[in-house]
Design a protein around this motif. Structure first.
Motif, mmCIF file in Angstrom:
data_model
loop_
_atom_site.group_PDB
_atom_site.id
_atom_site.type_symbol
_atom_site.label_atom_id
_atom_site.label_comp_id
_atom_site.label_asym_id
_atom_site.label_seq_id
_atom_site.Cartn_x
_atom_site.Cartn_y
_atom_site.Cartn_z
ATOM 1 N N MET A 92 36.164 33.703 74.037
ATOM 2 C CA MET A 92 35.020 33.652 73.128
ATOM 3 C C MET A 92 34.436 35.046 72.912
ATOM 4 S SD MET A 92 31.560 31.363 73.464
ATOM 5 C CE MET A 92 31.118 32.168 75.005
ATOM 6 N N ILE A 93 34.088 35.349 71.671
ATOM 7 C CA ILE A 93 33.438 36.604 71.318
ATOM 8 C C ILE A 93 31.966 36.321 71.058
ATOM 9 C CG2 ILE A 93 33.346 38.488 69.647
ATOM 10 C CD1 ILE A 93 36.287 38.009 69.094
ATOM 11 N N ASP A 94 31.135 37.100 71.695
ATOM 12 C CA ASP A 94 29.699 36.944 71.494
ATOM 13 C C ASP A 94 29.314 37.657 70.193
ATOM 14 O OD1 ASP A 94 27.000 36.712 71.552
ATOM 15 O OD2 ASP A 94 26.716 37.587 73.534
ATOM 16 N N VAL A 95 29.188 36.879 69.131
ATOM 17 C CA VAL A 95 28.900 37.471 67.822
ATOM 18 C C VAL A 95 27.463 37.955 67.709
ATOM 19 C CG1 VAL A 95 30.665 36.136 66.652
ATOM 20 C CG2 VAL A 95 28.371 35.183 66.861
ATOM 21 N N THR A 96 26.646 37.687 68.720
ATOM 22 C CA THR A 96 25.269 38.169 68.684
ATOM 23 C C THR A 96 25.169 39.617 69.134
ATOM 24 O OG1 THR A 96 24.805 37.405 70.952
ATOM 25 C CG2 THR A 96 24.450 35.843 69.163
ATOM 26 N N LEU A 97 26.237 40.182 69.723
ATOM 27 C CA LEU A 97 26.203 41.572 70.141
ATOM 28 C C LEU A 97 26.193 42.479 68.911
ATOM 29 C CD1 LEU A 97 28.817 41.591 73.040
ATOM 30 C CD2 LEU A 97 26.347 41.876 73.262
ATOM 31 N N PRO A 98 25.546 43.629 68.985
ATOM 32 C CA PRO A 98 25.574 44.555 67.842
ATOM 33 C C PRO A 98 26.977 45.084 67.626
ATOM 34 C CG PRO A 98 24.578 45.589 69.769
ATOM 35 C CD PRO A 98 24.741 44.137 70.109
ATOM 36 N N GLY A 99 27.361 45.257 66.368
ATOM 37 C CA GLY A 99 28.695 45.756 66.055
ATOM 38 C C GLY A 99 28.840 47.234 66.353
ATOM 39 N N ARG A 100 30.086 47.679 66.394
ATOM 40 C CA ARG A 100 30.370 49.097 66.576
ATOM 41 C C ARG A 100 30.578 49.710 65.195
ATOM 42 N NH1 ARG A 100 33.466 46.518 70.592
ATOM 43 N NH2 ARG A 100 32.834 47.041 72.721
ATOM 44 N N PRO A 101 29.641 50.472 64.705
ATOM 45 C CA PRO A 101 29.768 50.998 63.338
ATOM 46 C C PRO A 101 30.917 51.990 63.235
ATOM 47 C CG PRO A 101 27.931 52.029 64.482
ATOM 48 C CD PRO A 101 28.418 50.931 65.371
ATOM 49 N N SER A 102 31.706 51.879 62.179
ATOM 50 C CA SER A 102 32.777 52.829 61.941
ATOM 51 C C SER A 102 32.193 54.084 61.314
ATOM 52 C CB SER A 102 33.833 52.222 61.013
ATOM 53 O OG SER A 102 33.240 51.860 59.781
ATOM 54 N N GLN A 103 32.729 55.237 61.715
ATOM 55 C CA GLN A 103 32.227 56.489 61.183
ATOM 56 C C GLN A 103 32.690 56.672 59.749
ATOM 57 O OE1 GLN A 103 32.995 59.883 63.597
ATOM 58 N NE2 GLN A 103 31.827 59.128 65.337
ATOM 59 N N GLN A 104 31.768 57.037 58.907
ATOM 60 C CA GLN A 104 32.089 57.241 57.495
ATOM 61 C C GLN A 104 32.565 58.663 57.272
ATOM 62 O OE1 GLN A 104 28.822 56.501 54.895
ATOM 63 N NE2 GLN A 104 29.964 56.887 53.025
ATOM 64 N N GLY A 105 33.675 58.789 56.596
ATOM 65 C CA GLY A 105 34.207 60.107 56.295
ATOM 66 C C GLY A 105 33.580 60.696 55.042
#
Length: 344
Positions: A92-105
Motif C-alpha cells: 500500500m502507498i500512503d497517498v496522503t504523504l507529500p509528493g516529491r516535486p520534480s526539478q524543472q529544467g
C-alpha cells in the motif's frame, strides 16, 4: 455402496471444515478426488452393480464429488482473497504523504540568447547556415584573405589536427562555403551560429571555446550605411529601443573598411560607470565591408557586388544582457547559476 458414498462425503466435508492452510486444502483435494482416492475406487467398482443400480449410484457419486469440489473451490477463493488483501496491505502507498516535486529544467542562457539573435535576424530576412567545427585551413584562413604567412593568424592559430585540418577559430568558413555553394547568385543574407575554438587563456572574459554568430550580406549596391542600420536594429531589439551604437575604425583581413561596434552602456545609460570604465560604451562585435579579395575567392565579382559581414561572441552578448561577470559560469554546470534563468 450408497451408504459408503454418503459416509465418504461426511468425512470429506468434516476434514475440509478444519483446513488451516492452502497446502492442507491441496492435500485433501488429492486425497478425496485424486486418481488413487476413495471416490475413484468406488466408481471403479460400479461394474459389479446391476443395470438398475448403476445409474443411481453414479448420480450419488457425482453429487458427492460436486459437494466436495464446491467446498474446495469456496475455500480456495477465500485463500486467494486473503492473499490478495495481505499483498495490498504490504504494498500500500500512503497517498496522503507529500509528493516529491520534480526539478524543472530551463533553457541554457546561451541557447536562449542564440534563439533571440536568430529570431531578430530571421525577422530581417536572414536565414541560418551551419558548417563543420573541424575545418580545413583553406576555409578557415586562406579563403578569408589570411594566407599561411599572415601575421593576423597569430591571434587565432589554435587546435590543429593536421597541418591542413583544425578546429575552426571562427564561423566565417560557413560564409565561404555558402558563397561557393551559391556560385555567384545573389542575394546572400545569412547568419552562422556555432562553437569556435582558439588558443586562449581561461579567465573571466576569455575561454578556449566559445559560441559565435556571424552574418553575411552580398548583393548589388550594399553599403556601409546598410551595415550600420542592420546593427542598430539588432541592438535595439536585443537591449532596448533607447540603445545607441557607434562604429570605430579597426582592422580585419577579411573586411575593408573594418569597424569595432560599441553599444551604449545599459548600466548607466551612457553616462559612464564602473562597468563601461566611465566611457559610456561597451564593445560587442566586429564588422565591415567584405574584402574584394574574399569576394573573388568566393566566386563574386567585386566590381559588381558588395557586401558586409559582422561577428559577435554570444557569451559577450549574454553577459551584457544579464549582467554576468564571468564567462566561465556558462560552462561549469552550476545549478545555482542556471536556476537564475528558469523563468526568463
Amino acid at each position: 455402496m450408497k451408504e459408503r458414498l454418503e459416509a465418504l462425503k461426511l468425512e470429506a466435508l468434516q476434514e475440509l471444515s478444519g483446513v488451516q492452510s492452502q497446502q492442507e486444502l491441496n492435500d485433501l483435494r488429492i486425497k478425496y478426488l485424486g486418481k488413487k482416492g476413495p471416490l475413484t475406487e468406488v466408481l471403479r467398482g460400479m461394474g459389479a452393480l446391476s443395470a438398475e443400480e448403476r445409474p443411481v449410484i453414479g448420480q450419488v457419486a457425482n453429487d458427492v464429488r460436486a459437494a466436495i469440489e464446491t467446498v474446495i473451490e469456496e475455500k480456495q477463493a477465500a485463500y486467494q482473497q486473503q492473499e490478495t488483501e495481505t499483498r495490498l496491505r504490504a504494498e500500500m502507498i500512503d497517498v496522503t504523504l507529500p509528493g516529491r516535486p520534480s526539478q524543472q529544467g530551463a533553457v541554457h542562457p546561451l541557447s536562449k540568447v542564440i534563439q533571440e539573435i536568430e529570431d531578430i535576424f530571421i525577422g530581417m530576412g536572414y536565414t541560418v547556415a551551419e558548417g563543420p567545427e573541424v575545418e580545413q585551413d583553406y576555409y578557415n584562413f586562406e579563403a578569408l584573405n589570411l594566407p599561411k604567412d599572415h601575421p593576423a593568424r597569430d591571434m587565432q592559430d589554435s587546435f590543429y589536427i593536421t597541418d591542413e585540418i583544425l578546429m575552426r577559430t571562427q564561423t566565417s568558413p560557413v560564409q565561404v562555403r555558402t558563397m561557393e555553394k551559391r556560385k555567384g547568385e545573389v542575394p546572400i543574407k545569412i547568419i552562422c551560429p556555432g562553437k569556435v575554438y582558439r588558443r586562449d587563456d581561461d579567465d573571466a572574459t576569455h575561454s578556449h571555446m566559445f559560441t559565435q554568430i556571424e552574418g553575411l550580406v552580398i548583393d548589388r549596391n550594399v553599403r556601409m550605411s546598410d551595415l550600420k542600420g542592420t546593427l542598430l536594429q539588432f541592438v535595439q531589439e536585443m537591449y532596448g529601443k533607447e540603445t545607441r551604437i557607434r562604429l570605430r575604425p579597426s582592422f580585419f583581413p577579411f573586411t575593408e573598411p573594418s569597424v569595432e561596434v560599441d553599444v551604449s552602456c545599459a548600466m548607466c545609460g551612457g553616462v559612464g560607470c564602473r562597468t563601461c570604465k566611465q566611457t559610456g560604451w561597451l564593445e560587442i562585435l566586429g564588422a565591415g565591408m567584405v574584402h574584394p579579395r574574399v569576394l573573388e575567392m568566393g566566386g563574386y565579382d567585386p566590381k559588381e557586388y558588395t557586401g558586409f559581414a559582422f561577428g559577435m561572441g554570444v557569451e559577450r552578448i549574454a553577459m551584457l544582457k544579464y549582467g554576468i561577470e564571468d564567462i566561465r559560469h556558462f560552462y561549469t554546470n552550476d545549478l545555482r547559476f542556471l536556476k537564475q534563468f528558469l523563468h526568463l
